[in-house]
Design a protein around this motif. Sequence first.
Motif, PDB file in Angstrom:
ATOM      1  N   GLU A  84       0.830  -1.214   0.000  1.00 40.84           N
ATOM      2  CA  GLU A  84       0.000   0.000   0.000  1.00 40.84           C
ATOM      3  C   GLU A  84       0.860   1.257   0.000  1.00 40.84           C
ATOM      4  O   GLU A  84       0.575   2.218  -0.713  1.00 40.84           O
ATOM      5  N   LEU A  85       1.913   1.244   0.809  1.00 40.95           N
ATOM      6  CA  LEU A  85       2.791   2.406   0.872  1.00 40.95           C
ATOM      7  C   LEU A  85       3.518   2.623  -0.458  1.00 40.95           C
ATOM      8  O   LEU A  85       3.610   3.755  -0.939  1.00 40.95           O
ATOM      9  N   ALA A  86       4.021   1.551  -1.057  1.00 42.15           N
ATOM     10  CA  ALA A  86       4.712   1.676  -2.344  1.00 42.15           C
ATOM     11  C   ALA A  86       3.770   2.166  -3.433  1.00 42.15           C
ATOM     12  O   ALA A  86       4.123   3.039  -4.236  1.00 42.15           O
ATOM     13  N   ARG A  87       2.557   1.632  -3.461  1.00 47.95           N
ATOM     14  CA  ARG A  87       1.564   2.076  -4.438  1.00 47.95           C
ATOM     15  C   ARG A  87       1.206   3.553  -4.199  1.00 47.95           C
ATOM     16  O   ARG A  87       1.119   4.345  -5.127  1.00 47.95           O
ATOM     17  N   GLY A  88       1.051   3.923  -2.921  1.00 43.44           N
ATOM     18  CA  GLY A  88       0.754   5.314  -2.587  1.00 43.44           C
ATOM     19  C   GLY A  88       1.856   6.253  -3.018  1.00 43.44           C
ATOM     20  O   GLY A  88       1.589   7.344  -3.538  1.00 43.44           O
TER      21      GLY A  88
END
Length: 164
Positions: A84-88
Amino acid sequence: MLDDVLGPSLDVLFCGINPGLMSEATGRHFARPGNRFWPALHLSGFTPRLLAPAEQHLLPSYGLGITNIVPRASAKASELTREELARGGAELAPKVAQVGPKVLAVLGISAYRTAFARPKSVIGPQDEPVGGVRVWVLPNPSGLNAHWTVATIAGEMARLRASL
């Protein structure tokens, strides 16, 4: 989903990790009473008085805005996955390029390291831009971040402000 606070000609776009449950419920960034964002923002000199979360709409008049790395609300940022953090982080870059602030100020070193695959980053100015914009990493103002006080967070914000 919590709406971003944006305006034209921003000096600083503050970027939280993700909304807390109270922020999601109220539609206001950094809404939990124990969060130190608003007091630190004022103590750093970015705002002439202490603003309440309900006054977030005033931020663009001071050249400031707010967004988040991940739009999903959670009780704690630690509930977010690395994916989620990488996608964000990947989704944040084009938004930052479009908004065009002078500085993107990410509020949380661990989330920054994960979202942008920069594991050795430290608090302060960063070498690599995001969306063509200079990046400054600040401490996470959550009350759960016991390593930092309102005064020390405000001190880092003041360093950023002096760099503008």
